[in-house]
Design a protein around this motif. Sequence first.
Motif: not given
Length: 70
Positions: A40, A44, A48, A51, A57-62
């Motif tokens: 993770r 990340n 970053k 982004e 923003r970019i969510e890791i889950e997406h």
Amino acid sequence: MPTLDDLIAEAALRKTELARETGIAPATITRISHGGPTTRVTVNKILKVLERHLGRRIEIEHVDGLNITK
């Protein structure tokens, strides 16, 4: 959901440029983008930079296709 490769292309970056900005080897970024195991923390760092280039923003889950082991 976009893949890591989709996001890199959208940001108009080459993997070598992304590697330079993240401090992660280009081969590692390629491995991650092809579903290789990663952490993770590493994802990340990549997100970053993406982004910052994409201005959102970019969510890791997406992000599709990530194989996060820790």
